[in-house]
Design an enzyme around this catalytic site. Structure first.
Site, PDB file in Angstrom:
ATOM      1  N   GLY A  12       0.567  -1.615  -0.180  1.00  0.00           N
ATOM      2  CA  GLY A  12       0.317   0.167   0.124  1.00  0.00           C
ATOM      3  C   GLY A  12       0.853   0.972   0.302  1.00  0.00           C
ATOM      4  O   GLY A  12       0.166   2.301   0.673  1.00  0.00           O
ATOM      5  N   VAL A  64      -2.840  -7.358  -1.831  1.00  0.00           N
ATOM      6  CA  VAL A  64      -2.384  -8.346  -0.397  1.00  0.00           C
ATOM      7  C   VAL A  64      -3.138  -9.772  -0.496  1.00  0.00           C
ATOM      8  O   VAL A  64      -3.210 -10.172  -0.142  1.00  0.00           O
ATOM      9  CB  VAL A  64      -2.086  -7.660   1.146  1.00  0.00           C
ATOM     10  CG1 VAL A  64      -0.875  -6.708   0.137  1.00  0.00           C
ATOM     11  CG2 VAL A  64      -3.099  -6.790   0.869  1.00  0.00           C
ATOM     12  N   SER A 142      -4.092   0.304  14.057  1.00  0.00           N
ATOM     13  CA  SER A 142      -5.073   1.755  14.341  1.00  0.00           C
ATOM     14  C   SER A 142      -5.297   2.363  16.027  1.00  0.00           C
ATOM     15  O   SER A 142      -5.050   0.599  16.711  1.00  0.00           O
ATOM     16  CB  SER A 142      -5.772   1.243  13.438  1.00  0.00           C
ATOM     17  OG  SER A 142      -6.790   2.560  13.847  1.00  0.00           O
ATOM     18  N   TYR A 155     -13.105  -2.388   9.958  1.00  0.00           N
ATOM     19  CA  TYR A 155     -12.456  -2.112  10.421  1.00  0.00           C
ATOM     20  C   TYR A 155     -11.485  -2.333  11.592  1.00  0.00           C
ATOM     21  O   TYR A 155     -10.694  -2.564  12.011  1.00  0.00           O
ATOM     22  CB  TYR A 155     -12.018  -0.623   9.975  1.00  0.00           C
ATOM     23  CG  TYR A 155     -11.417  -0.094   9.782  1.00  0.00           C
ATOM     24  CD1 TYR A 155      -9.674  -0.076   8.953  1.00  0.00           C
ATOM     25  CD2 TYR A 155     -10.417   1.009  10.533  1.00  0.00           C
ATOM     26  CE1 TYR A 155      -8.565   0.827   8.741  1.00  0.00           C
ATOM     27  CE2 TYR A 155      -9.090   1.310  10.937  1.00  0.00           C
ATOM     28  CZ  TYR A 155      -8.779   1.380   9.846  1.00  0.00           C
ATOM     29  OH  TYR A 155      -7.126   2.486   9.725  1.00  0.00           O
ATOM     30  N   VAL A 156     -12.447  -1.719  12.676  1.00  0.00           N
ATOM     31  CA  VAL A 156     -12.379  -1.920  14.134  1.00  0.00           C
ATOM     32  C   VAL A 156     -11.434  -3.614  14.199  1.00  0.00           C
ATOM     33  O   VAL A 156     -10.170  -4.503  15.516  1.00  0.00           O
ATOM     34  CB  VAL A 156     -12.671  -1.833  15.269  1.00  0.00           C
ATOM     35  CG1 VAL A 156     -12.311  -2.040  16.746  1.00  0.00           C
ATOM     36  CG2 VAL A 156     -12.901  -0.223  14.933  1.00  0.00           C
ATOM     37  N   LYS A 159      -8.647  -4.773  12.484  1.00  0.00           N
ATOM     38  CA  LYS A 159      -6.853  -3.946  13.794  1.00  0.00           C
ATOM     39  C   LYS A 159      -6.664  -4.653  14.432  1.00  0.00           C
ATOM     40  O   LYS A 159      -5.604  -5.023  14.787  1.00  0.00           O
ATOM     41  CB  LYS A 159      -7.020  -2.085  13.252  1.00  0.00           C
ATOM     42  CG  LYS A 159      -7.264  -1.657  11.843  1.00  0.00           C
ATOM     43  CD  LYS A 159      -5.785  -2.120  11.186  1.00  0.00           C
ATOM     44  CE  LYS A 159      -5.933  -1.215   9.951  1.00  0.00           C
ATOM     45  NZ  LYS A 159      -4.841  -1.480   8.877  1.00  0.00           N
ATOM     46  N   ILE A 188      -4.251  10.505  11.298  1.00  0.00           N
ATOM     47  CA  ILE A 188      -2.947  10.593   9.791  1.00  0.00           C
ATOM     48  C   ILE A 188      -4.034  11.656   9.068  1.00  0.00           C
ATOM     49  O   ILE A 188      -5.042  10.886   8.477  1.00  0.00           O
ATOM     50  CB  ILE A 188      -2.412   9.738   9.964  1.00  0.00           C
ATOM     51  CG1 ILE A 188      -1.581   8.697  10.891  1.00  0.00           C
ATOM     52  CG2 ILE A 188      -1.305  10.437   9.379  1.00  0.00           C
ATOM     53  CD1 ILE A 188      -0.901  10.070  11.758  1.00  0.00           C
TER      54      ILE A 188
HETATM   55  N1  LIG Z   1      -4.868   7.627   7.913  1.00  0.00           N
HETATM   56  C1  LIG Z   1      -5.273   7.437   9.285  1.00  0.00           C
HETATM   57  O1  LIG Z   1      -5.811   8.365   9.856  1.00  0.00           O
HETATM   58  C2  LIG Z   1      -4.333   6.082   9.864  1.00  0.00           C
HETATM   59  C3  LIG Z   1      -5.290   6.095  10.901  1.00  0.00           C
HETATM   60  C4  LIG Z   1      -4.900   4.485  11.504  1.00  0.00           C
HETATM   61  C5  LIG Z   1      -4.177   3.647  10.781  1.00  0.00           C
HETATM   62  N2  LIG Z   1      -4.198   3.692   9.413  1.00  0.00           N
HETATM   63  C6  LIG Z   1      -3.759   2.699   8.227  1.00  0.00           C
HETATM   64  O2  LIG Z   1      -2.878   3.270   7.679  1.00  0.00           O
HETATM   65  C7  LIG Z   1      -2.409   2.491   6.443  1.00  0.00           C
HETATM   66  C8  LIG Z   1      -2.701   3.453   5.782  1.00  0.00           C
HETATM   67  O3  LIG Z   1      -3.160   4.431   5.690  1.00  0.00           O
HETATM   68  P1  LIG Z   1      -3.463   5.565   4.508  1.00  0.00           P
HETATM   69  O4  LIG Z   1      -4.470   6.561   5.683  1.00  0.00           O
HETATM   70  O5  LIG Z   1      -2.319   5.661   3.856  1.00  0.00           O
HETATM   71  O6  LIG Z   1      -4.311   5.188   2.893  1.00  0.00           O
HETATM   72  P2  LIG Z   1      -4.668   5.380   1.706  1.00  0.00           P
HETATM   73  O7  LIG Z   1      -5.924   5.223   1.396  1.00  0.00           O
HETATM   74  O8  LIG Z   1      -3.716   6.600   1.676  1.00  0.00           O
HETATM   75  O9  LIG Z   1      -3.453   4.853   1.153  1.00  0.00           O
HETATM   76  C9  LIG Z   1      -3.948   3.031   1.413  1.00  0.00           C
HETATM   77  C10 LIG Z   1      -3.008   1.835   0.396  1.00  0.00           C
HETATM   78  O10 LIG Z   1      -3.211   1.165  -0.284  1.00  0.00           O
HETATM   79  C11 LIG Z   1      -3.493   1.136  -1.293  1.00  0.00           C
HETATM   80  N3  LIG Z   1      -4.311  -0.130  -1.015  1.00  0.00           N
HETATM   81  C12 LIG Z   1      -5.352  -0.685  -1.046  1.00  0.00           C
HETATM   82  N4  LIG Z   1      -6.273  -1.981  -0.960  1.00  0.00           N
HETATM   83  C13 LIG Z   1      -5.161  -3.076  -1.299  1.00  0.00           C
HETATM   84  C14 LIG Z   1      -4.545  -4.304  -1.729  1.00  0.00           C
HETATM   85  N5  LIG Z   1      -5.819  -5.011  -1.457  1.00  0.00           N
HETATM   86  N6  LIG Z   1      -3.182  -4.369  -2.088  1.00  0.00           N
HETATM   87  C15 LIG Z   1      -2.134  -3.524  -1.739  1.00  0.00           C
HETATM   88  N7  LIG Z   1      -2.630  -2.970  -1.664  1.00  0.00           N
HETATM   89  C16 LIG Z   1      -4.348  -1.782  -1.431  1.00  0.00           C
HETATM   90  C17 LIG Z   1      -4.196   2.212  -2.353  1.00  0.00           C
HETATM   91  O11 LIG Z   1      -4.329   1.645  -3.350  1.00  0.00           O
HETATM   92  C18 LIG Z   1      -3.526   3.188  -1.298  1.00  0.00           C
HETATM   93  O12 LIG Z   1      -2.150   3.551  -1.678  1.00  0.00           O
HETATM   94  C19 LIG Z   1      -3.642   1.417   6.480  1.00  0.00           C
HETATM   95  O13 LIG Z   1      -3.254   0.558   6.892  1.00  0.00           O
HETATM   96  C20 LIG Z   1      -5.132   2.246   7.189  1.00  0.00           C
HETATM   97  O14 LIG Z   1      -5.503   1.215   8.303  1.00  0.00           O
HETATM   98  C21 LIG Z   1      -4.721   4.842   8.659  1.00  0.00           C
END
Ligand SMILES: NC(=O)c1ccc[n+]([C@@H]2O[C@H](COP(=O)([O-])OP(=O)(O)OC[C@H]3O[C@@H](n4cnc5c(N)ncnc54)[C@H](O)[C@@H]3O)[C@@H](O)[C@H]2O)c1
Length: 247
Positions: A12, A64, A142, A155-156, A159, A188
């Protein structure tokens, strides 16, 4: 905090937190495999990172949640760089909705990407790491995996499951020099949170002692520490990066 010459695979990583992690690991001297279901963004990010940090990179389109795709992704990494030393399971999605209205397909898809995806990638990479008797696995969980959150049962659950997976992988592989930890970001500033309404963002900010959303770099520096030589005695932990929102 040496990362020099390690091969890192970040899922990702086409954008958001994953991209920041890929940048930070490249900056530390890793060769980086940038994987994303959006293959074009993976290739572009890999090209940009290669130039910016003068390191070798590979962009791979990979889903994935699909075992065949994960196998091909890891094979591509091995063909390019010989092994995988650092795996960051970052790929994640949300499909929010209140429990009563949550569609079964949305439950299944979120579990498939966020939890099964980490299992499939870890299974492939841990085999390689065990051969070299060194490895670092970092799972992006998360804050809500610890707190719960209205509208995010799928989602919860994914995670929280990822945290359980982290602790089990840590126990199974500790004797082979492989650590496995989770980083639990708070809120974030990425595309995932830019989708929130102003009202929800304001309500969130009121709960964050640091009074700001985190940046992808805030998460990436913690991941880089856990991926480094220096963190060799840290395993099975959940490191929260949340501006004090949850303690
Ligand atoms: N943004 C937040 O506030 C936050 C908070 C806690 C946890 N997270 C976690 O951090 C991670 C990244 O989040 P983000 O905010 O950068 O999200 P985002 O949506 O900006 O980026 C996620 C990336 O994952 C890719 N992706 C989605 N499904 C996929 C798959 N099946 N196989 C491969 N790639 C895939 C997407 O194309 C994208 O590029 C995630 O696991 C998210 O749950 C984010």
């Amino acid at each position: 905090m040496s990362l020099h010459d390690r091969v890192a695979l970040v899922t990702g990583a086409g954008r958001g937190i994953g991209r920041a992690i890929a940048d930070r690991l490249a900056d530390g001297g890793c060769r980086v495999v940038v994987a994303d279901v959006d293959g074009a963004s993976a290739e572009q990010a890999a090209a940009e990172i290669g130039v910016a940090y003068e390191t070798e990179t590979l962009g791979v389109g990979a889903n994935v949640a699909d075992a065949t795709s994960v196998k091909q992704m890891v094979e591509a990494a091995v063909a390019a760089f010989g092994s995988v030393d650092i795996l960051v399971n970052n790929a994640g999605i949300t499909r929010d909705g209140l429990l009563l209205r949550m569609k079964e397909a949305d439950w299944d898809q979120v579990l498939a990407v966020n939890l099964k995806g980490a299992f499939l990638c870890t299974q492939q990479a841990a085999r390689l790491m065990a051969k070299g008797r060194w490895g670092r696995i970092v799972n992006i969980a998360s804050i809500v995996g610890a707190m719960g959150n209205i509208g995010q049962a799928n989602y919860v659950a994914a995670k929280a499951g990822l945290i359980g997976l982290t602790k089990t992988v840590a126990r199974e592989y500790a004797s082979r020099g492989i650590t496995c930890n989770a980083v639990a970001p708070g809120f974030i500033d990425t595309a995932m949170t830019q989708a929130l309404t102003e009202e929800i963002r304001a309500a969130l900010l009121a709960q964050i002692p640091m009074q700001r959303l985190g940046s992808p770099e805030d998460v990436a520096t913690t991941v880089a520490f856990l991926a480094s030589e220096a963190a060799g005695y840290v395993t099975g932990q959940v490191v929260h990066v949340n501006g004090g929102m949850y303690m």
